[in-house]
Design a protein around this motif. Structure first.
Motif, PDB file in Angstrom:
ATOM      1  N   VAL A 134       0.863  -1.185   0.000  1.00  0.00           N
ATOM      2  CA  VAL A 134       0.000   0.000   0.000  1.00  0.00           C
ATOM      3  C   VAL A 134       0.898   1.233   0.000  1.00  0.00           C
ATOM      4  N   ALA A 135       0.707   2.113  -0.987  1.00  0.00           N
ATOM      5  CA  ALA A 135       1.540   3.313  -1.101  1.00  0.00           C
ATOM      6  C   ALA A 135       1.048   4.402  -0.153  1.00  0.00           C
ATOM      7  N   LEU A 136       1.985   5.159   0.408  1.00  0.00           N
ATOM      8  CA  LEU A 136       1.688   6.323   1.248  1.00  0.00           C
ATOM      9  C   LEU A 136       2.344   7.541   0.608  1.00  0.00           C
ATOM     10  N   MET A 137       1.536   8.507   0.226  1.00  0.00           N
ATOM     11  CA  MET A 137       2.023   9.706  -0.460  1.00  0.00           C
ATOM     12  C   MET A 137       1.554  10.921   0.328  1.00  0.00           C
ATOM     13  N   SER A 138       2.426  11.422   1.192  1.00  0.00           N
ATOM     14  CA  SER A 138       2.006  12.483   2.100  1.00  0.00           C
ATOM     15  C   SER A 138       3.224  13.183   2.679  1.00  0.00           C
ATOM     16  N   ARG A 139       3.003  14.356   3.237  1.00  0.00           N
ATOM     17  CA  ARG A 139       4.020  15.001   4.055  1.00  0.00           C
ATOM     18  C   ARG A 139       4.086  14.294   5.404  1.00  0.00           C
ATOM     19  N   THR A 140       5.007  14.732   6.235  1.00  0.00           N
ATOM     20  CA  THR A 140       5.181  14.134   7.560  1.00  0.00           C
ATOM     21  C   THR A 140       4.035  14.572   8.467  1.00  0.00           C
ATOM     22  N   ARG A 141       3.197  13.621   8.853  1.00  0.00           N
ATOM     23  CA  ARG A 141       2.074  13.937   9.724  1.00  0.00           C
ATOM     24  C   ARG A 141       1.673  12.701  10.526  1.00  0.00           C
ATOM     25  N   TYR A 142       0.896  12.933  11.552  1.00  0.00           N
ATOM     26  CA  TYR A 142       0.499  11.881  12.499  1.00  0.00           C
ATOM     27  C   TYR A 142      -0.109  10.684  11.776  1.00  0.00           C
ATOM     28  N   GLU A 143      -0.946  10.946  10.768  1.00  0.00           N
ATOM     29  CA  GLU A 143      -1.666   9.866  10.104  1.00  0.00           C
ATOM     30  C   GLU A 143      -0.735   8.917   9.365  1.00  0.00           C
ATOM     31  N   TRP A 144       0.445   9.401   8.939  1.00  0.00           N
ATOM     32  CA  TRP A 144       1.399   8.505   8.289  1.00  0.00           C
ATOM     33  C   TRP A 144       1.828   7.416   9.285  1.00  0.00           C
ATOM     34  N   THR A 145       2.207   7.824  10.484  1.00  0.00           N
ATOM     35  CA  THR A 145       2.609   6.851  11.503  1.00  0.00           C
ATOM     36  C   THR A 145       1.454   5.912  11.823  1.00  0.00           C
ATOM     37  N   LEU A 146       0.247   6.439  11.872  1.00  0.00           N
ATOM     38  CA  LEU A 146      -0.934   5.620  12.122  1.00  0.00           C
ATOM     39  C   LEU A 146      -1.091   4.547  11.044  1.00  0.00           C
ATOM     40  N   PHE A 147      -0.961   4.928   9.781  1.00  0.00           N
ATOM     41  CA  PHE A 147      -1.092   3.959   8.695  1.00  0.00           C
ATOM     42  C   PHE A 147       0.060   2.956   8.701  1.00  0.00           C
ATOM     43  N   ASP A 148       1.281   3.421   8.961  1.00  0.00           N
ATOM     44  CA  ASP A 148       2.413   2.497   9.021  1.00  0.00           C
ATOM     45  C   ASP A 148       2.129   1.355   9.995  1.00  0.00           C
ATOM     46  N   TYR A 149       1.731   1.706  11.211  1.00  0.00           N
ATOM     47  CA  TYR A 149       1.549   0.680  12.239  1.00  0.00           C
ATOM     48  C   TYR A 149       0.284  -0.144  12.008  1.00  0.00           C
ATOM     49  N   ALA A 150      -0.744   0.444  11.379  1.00  0.00           N
ATOM     50  CA  ALA A 150      -1.934  -0.331  11.040  1.00  0.00           C
ATOM     51  C   ALA A 150      -1.606  -1.370   9.960  1.00  0.00           C
ATOM     52  N   LEU A 151      -0.824  -0.963   8.962  1.00  0.00           N
ATOM     53  CA  LEU A 151      -0.428  -1.901   7.899  1.00  0.00           C
ATOM     54  C   LEU A 151       0.480  -2.992   8.456  1.00  0.00           C
ATOM     55  N   TRP A 152       1.432  -2.604   9.315  1.00  0.00           N
ATOM     56  CA  TRP A 152       2.313  -3.613   9.912  1.00  0.00           C
ATOM     57  C   TRP A 152       1.529  -4.559  10.815  1.00  0.00           C
ATOM     58  N   SER A 153       0.417  -4.090  11.375  1.00  0.00           N
ATOM     59  CA  SER A 153      -0.394  -4.933  12.257  1.00  0.00           C
ATOM     60  C   SER A 153      -1.072  -6.070  11.503  1.00  0.00           C
ATOM     61  N   ILE A 154      -1.240  -5.933  10.197  1.00  0.00           N
ATOM     62  CA  ILE A 154      -1.874  -6.999   9.410  1.00  0.00           C
ATOM     63  C   ILE A 154      -0.893  -7.613   8.412  1.00  0.00           C
ATOM     64  N   GLY A 155       0.415  -7.314   8.590  1.00  0.00           N
ATOM     65  CA  GLY A 155       1.418  -7.922   7.732  1.00  0.00           C
ATOM     66  C   GLY A 155       1.486  -7.329   6.341  1.00  0.00           C
ATOM     67  N   ALA A 156       0.883  -6.142   6.126  1.00  0.00           N
ATOM     68  CA  ALA A 156       0.966  -5.471   4.832  1.00  0.00           C
ATOM     69  C   ALA A 156       2.232  -4.623   4.777  1.00  0.00           C
ATOM     70  N   ILE A 157       2.557  -4.112   3.600  1.00  0.00           N
ATOM     71  CA  ILE A 157       3.852  -3.461   3.375  1.00  0.00           C
ATOM     72  C   ILE A 157       3.634  -2.039   2.867  1.00  0.00           C
ATOM     73  N   PRO A 158       3.915  -1.015   3.676  1.00  0.00           N
ATOM     74  CA  PRO A 158       3.812   0.370   3.202  1.00  0.00           C
ATOM     75  C   PRO A 158       4.917   0.693   2.190  1.00  0.00           C
ATOM     76  N   VAL A 159       4.560   1.470   1.171  1.00  0.00           N
ATOM     77  CA  VAL A 159       5.512   1.921   0.155  1.00  0.00           C
ATOM     78  C   VAL A 159       5.473   3.445   0.129  1.00  0.00           C
ATOM     79  N   PRO A 160       6.481   4.127   0.697  1.00  0.00           N
ATOM     80  CA  PRO A 160       6.437   5.593   0.736  1.00  0.00           C
ATOM     81  C   PRO A 160       6.701   6.215  -0.629  1.00  0.00           C
ATOM     82  N   VAL A 161       5.974   7.298  -0.901  1.00  0.00           N
ATOM     83  CA  VAL A 161       6.139   8.074  -2.131  1.00  0.00           C
ATOM     84  C   VAL A 161       6.249   9.537  -1.727  1.00  0.00           C
ATOM     85  N   TYR A 162       7.254  10.248  -2.247  1.00  0.00           N
ATOM     86  CA  TYR A 162       7.386  11.664  -1.900  1.00  0.00           C
ATOM     87  C   TYR A 162       6.165  12.439  -2.386  1.00  0.00           C
ATOM     88  N   PRO A 163       5.641  13.348  -1.575  1.00  0.00           N
ATOM     89  CA  PRO A 163       4.434  14.082  -1.974  1.00  0.00           C
ATOM     90  C   PRO A 163       4.643  14.973  -3.194  1.00  0.00           C
TER      91      PRO A 163
END
Length: 607
Positions: free
Chosen positions: A73-102
């Protein structure tokens, strides 16, 4: 090869990164884990239990929308609280975040999402949604686009209300240290970026050993919780490592989406962190702003004297820590104390007043600037690493930093210098390889060692200095080899200089393209009773050229004549990320700059 290693300080982690979050919430539910702010000024605490509950609820929502174990799952955003929230939610189900510069262009987004076969993408706002919309037709695997500014966290949380928590935990517990945690694309100073496969174990080894080795750096006082303000991009490995280390180490973490002076300085004053992670550019700009403010207040001479005293004091402390001196003498200590009241306290106040330590990486920081900040009461611990090493592989020791170097191997890491001067490293943070590029992986990883592509030297104390990049070596037509980074750094030490790019490959001599700092240039003009001029008019000023010539001449004293800058050209404006002339982590894209300014470079060699 000359080799140097440091034994690990932390045990090997077994599970996934999300496990520490759930463990902390169970053991210390009231611990303030993060802080949230809508404006960068008013910060609301988020306890470990609150964060765990939000992560768990979002993880259930992701399952409800069809995200499964191993999905990307790609994450395309600036540095904000919700990024950390999505990172740990994805890791909680074994999914893999893919960061993309905004700020990524549509073609870059298409390449990353297509190669990773991302099933969904989180974007921040309408502009990023439109960028993604341009390439959606070329992404058959993409089934979901969720927008943070359209309240997607609340919507996903509501959709997951009926999913049992046990399903999340079953998938979380299936994650091992060897599981891939994220695919981070290199900045791409040359060629197309490649996706680095970083495991949960890579991040855990990096974070846990840094936390163990630099505990005294992060903790300001007995019983006081360490706090940090994250303004580095979470799309970059450095920012992600800071996030993971904070969550694993009980460090209170806050996010700042923008780090311009108009947002960073008020946020630092409001949040008052105890330590920071930064790149040299931030420290250079803050130092330049402090010097300019002193000059405008008629205290320029006082400031320069304070800089000289701070530097001498820090050098004396450095010699003592390395066992080569007794430290600052009585007279120097008295002068230092006087300037602390007059100058250094003001500098520390800019950082919020409580910062005593700064971890710094990404590019080279000048020794002089490191000494000044240490003398002003904020020690900068410079380190070195790559995306492929999950950020730092070396760092200056907490008890004995040596300014101008990138330190020694972090605990659990090894460094070696090959016969041709290339830096080789290995350790728990070294990546598994490049996604879909086995040839590049085989070229980079050699019997457990990562060939970094950087050139470096180990001194007698085992401290590493990076001298350049193998691919960036300039070879003049006379056959002289030159690593340009050190020379560029010396030119940039002048207050008027913003950026410097040394050229000369297959040319008869070395030359440079130089951009100017707008604020410093305006002050320089006003101090000479001139009205500020536009970019082009200012560049025609003979006195300005003479001033920059002195900066170049000073830089040339450190190299041989064959390596010295013989000609330079001042450019209007600066090299920017938007132009494609810098990476998002603020490194120069040399080839792109050479192509953009081809006529200017040619003029440097035209009689």
């Amino acid at each position: 090869m000359r080799e140097l290693s440091t034994p690990p300080l932390a045990p090997t982690a077994l599970g996934g990164l999300a496990d520490s979050l759930y463990g902390t919430a169970e053991l210390t539910p009231a611990l303030v884990q993060l802080s949230r702010s809508a404006d960068g000024l008013n910060w609301q605490p988020v306890t470990a239990q609150q964060f765990r509950d939000e992560v768990l609820a979002l993880a259930k929502g992701l399952l409800a929308r069809g995200v499964r174990f191993g999905d990307r799952v790609a994450l395309m955003s600036r540095t904000r609280y919700e990024w950390t929230l999505f990172d740990y939610a994805l890791w909680s189900i074994g999914a893999i975040p893919v960061p993309v510069y905004p700020t990524a262009a549509a073609e870059q987004v298409r390449w990353i999402l297509a190669e990773t076969e991302a099933v969904a993408c989180v974007v921040e706002d309408e502009d990023q949604a439109m960028t993604l919309g341009k390439v959606c037709d070329a992404l058959p695997e993409l089934t979901g686009i969720w927008q943070l500014d359209q309240d997607c966290v609340r919507l996903l949380t509501a959709e997951g209300a009926g999913i049992p928590e046990s399903l999340v935990h079953r998938q979380r517990l299936a994650v091992t240290a060897e599981s891939i945690a994220t695919v981070i694309y290199t900045s791409g100073t040359t060629g197309r970026p490649k996706g680095c496969l970083l495991s949960h174990g890579n991040f855990a080894a990096e974070a846990d050993n840094v936390l163990a080795g630099w505990q005294s750096v992060f903790t300001r006082g007995e019983g006081e919780q360490p706090t940090t303000l994250l303004f580095l991009p979470l799309a970059h490995v450095y920012g992600r490592m800071v996030q993971v280390a904070a969550v694993r180490g009980g460090i209170r973490l806050a996010h700042l989406p923008e780090f311009g002076a108009d947002t960073l300085l008020p946020a630092l004053r409001a949040y008052r962190p105890t330590f920071l992670h930064a790149v040299p550019y931030v420290l250079e700009k803050l130092f330049g702003s402090a010097r300019l403010a002193a000059q405008q207040a008629g205290r320029g001479e006082l400031f320069e004297q304070a800089v000289e005293v701070a530097t001498r004091h820090a050098e004396a402390v450095e010699r003592r820590q390395l066992g080569r001196g007794s430290g600052p003498g009585p007279a120097l200590r008295l002068r230092h104390a006087a300037y602390d009241r007059l100058v250094y306290q003001r500098v520390r106040a800019v950082f919020g007043g409580r910062v005593r330590s700064v971890m710094c990486g990404g590019s080279a920081l000048s020794r002089e600037l490191g000494l000044f900040f240490a003398g002003a009461g904020m020690t900068v611990y410079e380190g070195y690493g790559l995306t492929e090493t999950t950020a730092a592989i070396t760092a200056n020791p907490a008890a004995a930093p040596k300014f101008g170097t990138v330190g020694r191997p972090i605990p659990g890491a090894e460094v070696a210098i090959a016969a041709d001067g290339e830096v080789w490293v290995r350790g728990g943070g070294v990546f598994a390889g490049y996604l879909n590029h086995p040839e590049c992986t085989a070229e980079a990883l050699r019997e457990g060692w990562l060939a970094t592509g950087d050139l470096g030297e180990l001194d007698r104390d085992g401290y590493l200095t990076i001298t350049g990049r193998k691919k960036e070596l300039i070879v003049t037509s006379s056959g002289k080899n030159l690593a340009p980074a050190a020379l560029e750094e010396r030119v940039r030490a002048h207050p008027l200089v913003h950026q410097c790019l040394v050229v000369g490959d297959n040319r008869p001599y070395v030359a440079a393209l130089i951009t100017l700092d707008p604020q410093a240039l305006e002050h320089w003009q006003l101090s000479r009773r001139r009205a500020p001029l536009g970019d082009w008019a200012a560049l025609a000023d003979d006195e300005l050229h003479a001033e920059i010539q002195r900066a170049v001449a000073a830089a040339n004293t450190a190299v041989s004549r064959a390596e010295s800058i013989r000609a330079f050209r001042l450019l209007p404006g600066s090299f920017t990320v938007a132009q494609g002339l810098m990476t998002p982590s603020l490194k120069l894209r040399r080839q792109a700059i050479a192509e953009w300014y081809a006529q200017d470079i040619e003029a440097l060699y035209t009689p």
